[in-house]
Design a protein around this motif. Structure first.
Motif, mmCIF file in Angstrom:
data_model
loop_
_atom_site.group_PDB
_atom_site.id
_atom_site.type_symbol
_atom_site.label_atom_id
_atom_site.label_comp_id
_atom_site.label_asym_id
_atom_site.label_seq_id
_atom_site.Cartn_x
_atom_site.Cartn_y
_atom_site.Cartn_z
ATOM 1 N N ASP A 266 0.834 -1.203 0.000
ATOM 2 C CA ASP A 266 0.000 0.000 0.000
ATOM 3 C C ASP A 266 0.872 1.257 0.000
ATOM 4 O OD1 ASP A 266 -2.656 0.697 -0.214
ATOM 5 O OD2 ASP A 266 -2.918 1.043 1.924
ATOM 6 N N THR A 267 1.964 1.217 0.752
ATOM 7 C CA THR A 267 2.890 2.350 0.785
ATOM 8 C C THR A 267 3.554 2.555 -0.569
ATOM 9 O OG1 THR A 267 3.310 2.040 3.149
ATOM 10 C CG2 THR A 267 4.964 3.267 1.899
ATOM 11 N N LEU A 268 3.978 1.451 -1.190
ATOM 12 C CA LEU A 268 4.589 1.553 -2.513
ATOM 13 C C LEU A 268 3.613 2.156 -3.512
ATOM 14 C CD1 LEU A 268 6.410 -1.904 -2.701
ATOM 15 C CD2 LEU A 268 7.435 0.327 -2.265
ATOM 16 N N ARG A 269 2.354 1.774 -3.411
ATOM 17 C CA ARG A 269 1.336 2.330 -4.302
ATOM 18 C C ARG A 269 1.163 3.823 -4.051
ATOM 19 N NH1 ARG A 269 -1.558 -1.853 -4.022
ATOM 20 N NH2 ARG A 269 -2.698 -1.258 -2.166
ATOM 21 N N ALA A 270 1.198 4.225 -2.774
ATOM 22 C CA ALA A 270 1.070 5.647 -2.434
ATOM 23 C C ALA A 270 2.221 6.454 -3.028
ATOM 24 C CB ALA A 270 1.030 5.821 -0.916
ATOM 25 N N VAL A 271 3.439 5.887 -3.009
ATOM 26 C CA VAL A 271 4.602 6.569 -3.595
ATOM 27 C C VAL A 271 4.402 6.743 -5.095
ATOM 28 C CG1 VAL A 271 7.054 6.310 -4.132
ATOM 29 C CG2 VAL A 271 6.227 5.839 -1.813
ATOM 30 N N ARG A 272 3.933 5.690 -5.755
ATOM 31 C CA ARG A 272 3.782 5.746 -7.213
ATOM 32 C C ARG A 272 2.737 6.760 -7.645
ATOM 33 N NH1 ARG A 272 4.142 -0.225 -6.587
ATOM 34 N NH2 ARG A 272 6.308 -0.767 -7.069
ATOM 35 N N PHE A 273 1.720 6.989 -6.815
ATOM 36 C CA PHE A 273 0.658 7.908 -7.205
ATOM 37 C C PHE A 273 0.837 9.307 -6.616
ATOM 38 C CE2 PHE A 273 -1.415 3.920 -8.241
ATOM 39 C CZ PHE A 273 -2.061 4.238 -9.422
ATOM 40 N N ALA A 274 1.917 9.522 -5.863
ATOM 41 C CA ALA A 274 2.161 10.836 -5.267
ATOM 42 C C ALA A 274 2.810 11.769 -6.274
ATOM 43 C CB ALA A 274 3.049 10.693 -4.036
ATOM 44 N N HIS A 275 2.696 13.068 -6.019
ATOM 45 C CA HIS A 275 3.460 14.059 -6.756
ATOM 46 C C HIS A 275 4.782 14.322 -6.033
ATOM 47 C CE1 HIS A 275 -0.706 15.573 -8.150
ATOM 48 N NE2 HIS A 275 -0.192 14.804 -9.071
ATOM 49 N N VAL A 276 4.683 14.557 -4.733
ATOM 50 C CA VAL A 276 5.862 14.814 -3.904
ATOM 51 C C VAL A 276 5.865 13.789 -2.780
ATOM 52 C CG1 VAL A 276 7.079 16.484 -2.464
ATOM 53 C CG2 VAL A 276 5.727 17.283 -4.415
ATOM 54 N N VAL A 277 7.038 13.230 -2.502
ATOM 55 C CA VAL A 277 7.178 12.274 -1.403
ATOM 56 C C VAL A 277 8.109 12.889 -0.366
ATOM 57 C CG1 VAL A 277 7.916 9.967 -0.718
ATOM 58 C CG2 VAL A 277 6.826 10.316 -2.940
ATOM 59 N N VAL A 278 7.603 13.007 0.859
ATOM 60 C CA VAL A 278 8.411 13.493 1.975
ATOM 61 C C VAL A 278 8.925 12.268 2.729
ATOM 62 C CG1 VAL A 278 8.433 14.809 4.123
ATOM 63 C CG2 VAL A 278 7.082 15.623 2.176
ATOM 64 N N VAL A 279 10.232 12.063 2.701
ATOM 65 C CA VAL A 279 10.850 10.965 3.441
ATOM 66 C C VAL A 279 11.258 11.508 4.807
ATOM 67 C CG1 VAL A 279 12.739 9.309 3.527
ATOM 68 C CG2 VAL A 279 11.641 9.816 1.351
ATOM 69 N N VAL A 280 10.627 10.972 5.843
ATOM 70 C CA VAL A 280 10.882 11.429 7.212
ATOM 71 C C VAL A 280 12.023 10.609 7.797
ATOM 72 C CG1 VAL A 280 9.872 11.821 9.491
ATOM 73 C CG2 VAL A 280 8.434 12.040 7.436
ATOM 74 N N GLN A 293 17.140 3.184 0.917
ATOM 75 C CA GLN A 293 16.370 2.394 -0.045
ATOM 76 C C GLN A 293 15.038 3.059 -0.367
ATOM 77 O OE1 GLN A 293 16.293 -1.475 1.883
ATOM 78 N NE2 GLN A 293 18.039 -2.196 0.674
ATOM 79 N N ILE A 294 14.421 3.668 0.638
ATOM 80 C CA ILE A 294 13.156 4.382 0.404
ATOM 81 C C ILE A 294 13.392 5.570 -0.516
ATOM 82 C CG2 ILE A 294 11.357 5.770 1.501
ATOM 83 C CD1 ILE A 294 11.683 3.949 3.987
ATOM 84 N N ALA A 295 14.438 6.344 -0.242
ATOM 85 C CA ALA A 295 14.755 7.507 -1.084
ATOM 86 C C ALA A 295 15.058 7.070 -2.511
ATOM 87 C CB ALA A 295 15.932 8.273 -0.495
ATOM 88 N N ASP A 296 15.792 5.957 -2.649
ATOM 89 C CA ASP A 296 16.113 5.454 -3.981
ATOM 90 C C ASP A 296 14.850 5.031 -4.727
ATOM 91 O OD1 ASP A 296 18.136 4.497 -5.987
ATOM 92 O OD2 ASP A 296 17.186 2.576 -5.531
ATOM 93 N N LEU A 297 13.906 4.408 -4.016
ATOM 94 C CA LEU A 297 12.629 4.025 -4.624
ATOM 95 C C LEU A 297 11.885 5.249 -5.149
ATOM 96 C CD1 LEU A 297 10.164 2.095 -5.104
ATOM 97 C CD2 LEU A 297 9.471 2.675 -2.765
ATOM 98 N N VAL A 298 11.853 6.311 -4.338
ATOM 99 C CA VAL A 298 11.163 7.544 -4.738
ATOM 100 C C VAL A 298 11.769 8.099 -6.023
ATOM 101 C CG1 VAL A 298 10.665 9.934 -4.074
ATOM 102 C CG2 VAL A 298 10.481 8.104 -2.372
ATOM 103 N N VAL A 299 13.094 8.116 -6.098
ATOM 104 C CA VAL A 299 13.775 8.656 -7.281
ATOM 105 C C VAL A 299 13.523 7.767 -8.496
ATOM 106 C CG1 VAL A 299 16.016 9.231 -8.272
ATOM 107 C CG2 VAL A 299 15.533 9.811 -5.889
ATOM 108 N N ARG A 300 13.589 6.440 -8.325
ATOM 109 C CA ARG A 300 13.360 5.525 -9.446
ATOM 110 C C ARG A 300 11.929 5.640 -9.975
ATOM 111 N NH1 ARG A 300 13.329 0.626 -7.912
ATOM 112 N NH2 ARG A 300 14.052 0.738 -5.763
ATOM 113 N N GLU A 301 10.994 5.940 -9.083
ATOM 114 C CA GLU A 301 9.606 6.133 -9.519
ATOM 115 C C GLU A 301 9.396 7.506 -10.157
ATOM 116 O OE1 GLU A 301 7.073 4.099 -9.686
ATOM 117 O OE2 GLU A 301 8.112 2.394 -8.805
#
Length: 458
Positions: A266-280, A293-301
């Motif tokens: 569900d989180t991965l889906r939220a990243v894919r459909f977001a415009h901006v992702v804030v990594v806390v 790894q989370i930051a890298d996922l955001v960039v790859r998406e």
């Protein structure tokens, strides 16, 4: 506004690119005369077009030519311009086999100034001989072309998809009721979708509660309270926002339970459909492997990335700690060096305004478009300063560059031997794009395409 609620489509392009052939294909009958001789069509011709379940009004037009207004060609162009004015969307045809001509560039600008939606079509795209012309069409700056063969009926599914999207937008514009009007205007501005992600227990839900000024989300010292992505509608300074709280993401090896696997999905889906992702990121345990790894996922998406250093109320030497954390961020997440990094405290409510300013600034960069002319002026200067190295004794010729999409900014560079261009030079180009066009801190994609030279016999 026209009484006819159907989508109206005008087929335009220079002579002999296959407009009448496409018109006949869309209406399902040979209504328009088709011949190899340019300029057969002179008047506008209308018909009932159909692709699948989609019905629309279609107008065949004379070939666009740059000619005096009082000449025959000039009067034909006037008819075509009237058709464009009457249409909801223009299908702009270019010939993929012969490649772009000066008139294609000229009338591409005419269509852009007209302010109507344009679907760019690289016609005659049957066979490999059309590949170079298809990629060359990107240089018009009208988005990704639809590869089509009107004569053989190839590529109609892609054209149908593009027309379906235009039909949906048109349906919202045609005499909406007052409530529908408000919804339509809201869609145009659209809420910015912001996903808040990070490891478990870094303070994501607390941060969102403080942002919206309400204890809307369950929080506590236990890790993993949030299990599914929760979307909240909110406004920041009059701008509509959708905030998405997500489950904490642990390392894959530690994710065993089926429920947690679903939460991560569900989180991965939220990243894919977001415009901006804030990594806390928790400043007490910054930049653990899972953070990276989370930051890298955001960039790859291809999402816009903002780093929030949370629990800043615990910082002792704040200035020195922030400087060190920012240096570490640039070193460890080098693919988006210069990304916004904001110290915040969800518990104390500190730094939240700065966080939202960074989100909106990054969102604007992520949406940025650069004109083809401006890009190629920069490109020429860059090549003059630093040519690509010769590989195996042969020069790599870089022809031109164009932006094909935004969100994230994506560029296509046409060159003689894309497979031979060193990665280091590709990084040099990307860094130059970032620095020159204010694209720091967001994903930038550079695609290399081969442009065939018909005079190169080597």
């Amino acid at each position: 506004m026209r009484d006819d609620p159907r989508l109206t489509v005008a087929i335009v392009g220079r002579p002999n690119v296959g407009k009448s052939t496409l018109f006949n294909r869309l209406v399902g009958r040979r209504l328009a005369i088709v011949h190899d001789e340019p300029g057969v069509t002179r008047d506008r011709r209308e018909g009932e077009g159909r692709i699948g379940d989609l019905r629309f009004r279609v107008i065949d037009t004379a070939g666009l030519e740059d000619a005096p207004a009082d000449s025959l060609a000039g009067r034909m162009r006037t008819q075509t311009e009237a058709a464009i004015e009457d249409a909801d969307v223009a299908l702009f045809l270019v010939d993929a086999r012969s490649g772009l001509m000066p008139d294609d560039h000229y009338f591409g600008e005419v269509l852009r100034r007209a302010g109507k939606p344009v679907i760019l079509i690289a016609n005659k795209s049957e066979g490999s001989a059309s590949d170079a012309g298809y990629y060359e069409a990107f240089s018009l700056g009208l988005g990704e072309p639809v590869a089509l063969s009107a004569e053989h009926g190839l590529g109609l599914a892609d054209l149908a998809d593009a027309l379906e999207r235009q039909a949906e937008e048109h349906a919202q514009r045609v005499e909406p009721a007052p409530a529908e009007q408000a919804a339509s205007e809201e869609d145009e501005t659209g809420p910015i979708r912001i996903a808040i992600v990070g490891r478990p227990n870094v303070g994501k839900s607390t941060l969102i509660n403080r942002l919206i000024g309400s204890e809307r989300l369950l929080t506590g010292p236990e890790a993993g309270i949030t299990r599914d992505a929760i979307t909240l509608d909110w406004e920041w300074k009059g701008r509509p926002v959708q905030l998405v709280d997500t489950a904490g993401m642990r390392r894959k090896a530690r994710v065993q339970e089926k429920l947690e696997k679903l939460s991560v999905a569900d989180t991965l889906r939220a990243v894919r459909f977001a415009h901006v992702v804030v990594v806390v990121i928790d400043i007490d345990q910054p930049f653990e492997k899972q953070d990276l790894q989370i930051a890298d996922l955001v960039v790859r998406e291809g999402r816009a990335l903002v780093i929030a250093f949370n629990k800043w109320d615990r910082a002792e030497d704040a200035d020195a700690q922030l400087r060190d954390l920012r240096l570490e961020a640039d070193r460890l997440i080098a693919q988006v060096r210069g990304m916004p990094t904001v110290p915040v405290s969800g518990l104390a409510g500190r730094g939240l305004d700065n966080l939202m300013k960074a989100v909106f600034k990054t969102y604007e960069r992520w949406n940025r478009r650069v004109s083809t002319g401006e890009l190629n002026r920069w490109f020429a200067e860059l090549l003059e300063h630093h040519q690509p190295p010769a590989v195996a004794g042969r020069r790599i010729r870089l022809r031109y560059i164009t932006q094909v999409s935004s969100r994230p900014p994506t560029f296509v560079c046409f060159c003689s031997r894309p497979e031979a261009l060193p990665e280091s030079y590709k990084r040099y180009l990307v860094n130059g794009l970032r620095e020159t066009f204010d694209l720091e801190g967001i994903p930038v994609r550079l695609l290399l395409r081969k442009q065939e030279n018909p005079y190169d016999k080597s």
